[in-house]
Write a protein that holds these residues in place. Structure first.
Motif: not given
Lengths: 115, 117
Positions: B94-117
């Protein structure tokens, strides 16, 4: 090819040593960032720079410093490395249009092991 | 409190089936952006899709779509017709325009996807 170059690709570093991770972009993006990625924690922001000459602290800045002397370069320095700084480090850059940031371009990462 | 929550550490899907990866977010900023990134085993971060908070339509990019439910603060990624090459770690950010000019992305911890044949 336009993008971000990080160096080194990987490094094993003795605890207590000083190390600078290099990051160079050729897209003339105004903002640059350093993240560290650790298993189970995702990517966490270390430091950022909105424009050349300015820097700011992210979520996990302790033990790290940055500088932004020009638009293209954003080095990350570990003054005295500790084992907890073992991680994969990503440099990223972005441009802002109309006050909106649309996304990042990431470097390929530096895998750092502190022993 | 976490700003981005991905509740699924790992997911499995059969090839050619659709899969939904969950993401909820927390912000008081009325203007924000939501992103999904893919990280294959080779390690690079690949941008997939973007949704702005004021966008009326759900974002789509090929086989990727973002199910944006603003009131519920969720931004789930839907991958249709999964392919073996979709096996990777997926991050919501997520990008928030916190502080007016501080454009930063905050990440989640992730999901590991496995596709099985």
């Amino acid at each position: 090819i336009a993008g971000i170059t990080q160096a080194p690709t990987s490094q094993i570093l003795a605890a207590g040593r000083r190390m600078t991770l290099r990051c160079t972009q050729d897209m003339r993006h105004n903002a640059m960032y350093w993240y560290r990625q650790d298993l189970g924690l995702g990517l966490r922001l270390i430091h950022y720079s909105n424009t050349a000459g300015t820097t700011g602290k992210g979520e996990v800045p302790d033990g790290y410093s940055v500088s932004r002397a020009n638009t293209d370069d954003f080095p990350l320095t570990l003054a005295s490395a500790v084992p907890s700084q073992t991680s994969v480090y990503f440099c990223a850059s972005s441009d802002v249009y109309g006050g909106q940031l649309y996304g990042y371009t990431f470097g390929s990462g530096t895998r750092l092991t502190v022993v | 409190a976490q700003k981005i929550t991905q509740t699924q550490p790992g997911m499995f899907v059969q090839e050619k089936e659709a899969v939904t990866l969950d993401c909820t977010y927390d912000t008081s900023d009325p203007s924000y952006g939501l992103f999904w990134y893919k990280q294959p085993s080779s390690g690079e971060m690949i941008f997939l899709i973007y949704q702005g908070s004021y966008d009326q339509q759900n974002a789509t990019e090929g086989r990727y779509s973002l199910n944006f439910q603003k009131a519920r603060k969720s931004a789930n990624l839907v991958i249709s017709a999964s392919q073996l090459g979709d096996s990777a770690m997926y991050f919501c950010a997520m990008r928030e325009a916190s502080g007016g000019s501080n454009y930063k992305l905050t990440f989640g911890k992730g999901t590991l996807l496995t596709v099985n044949p």
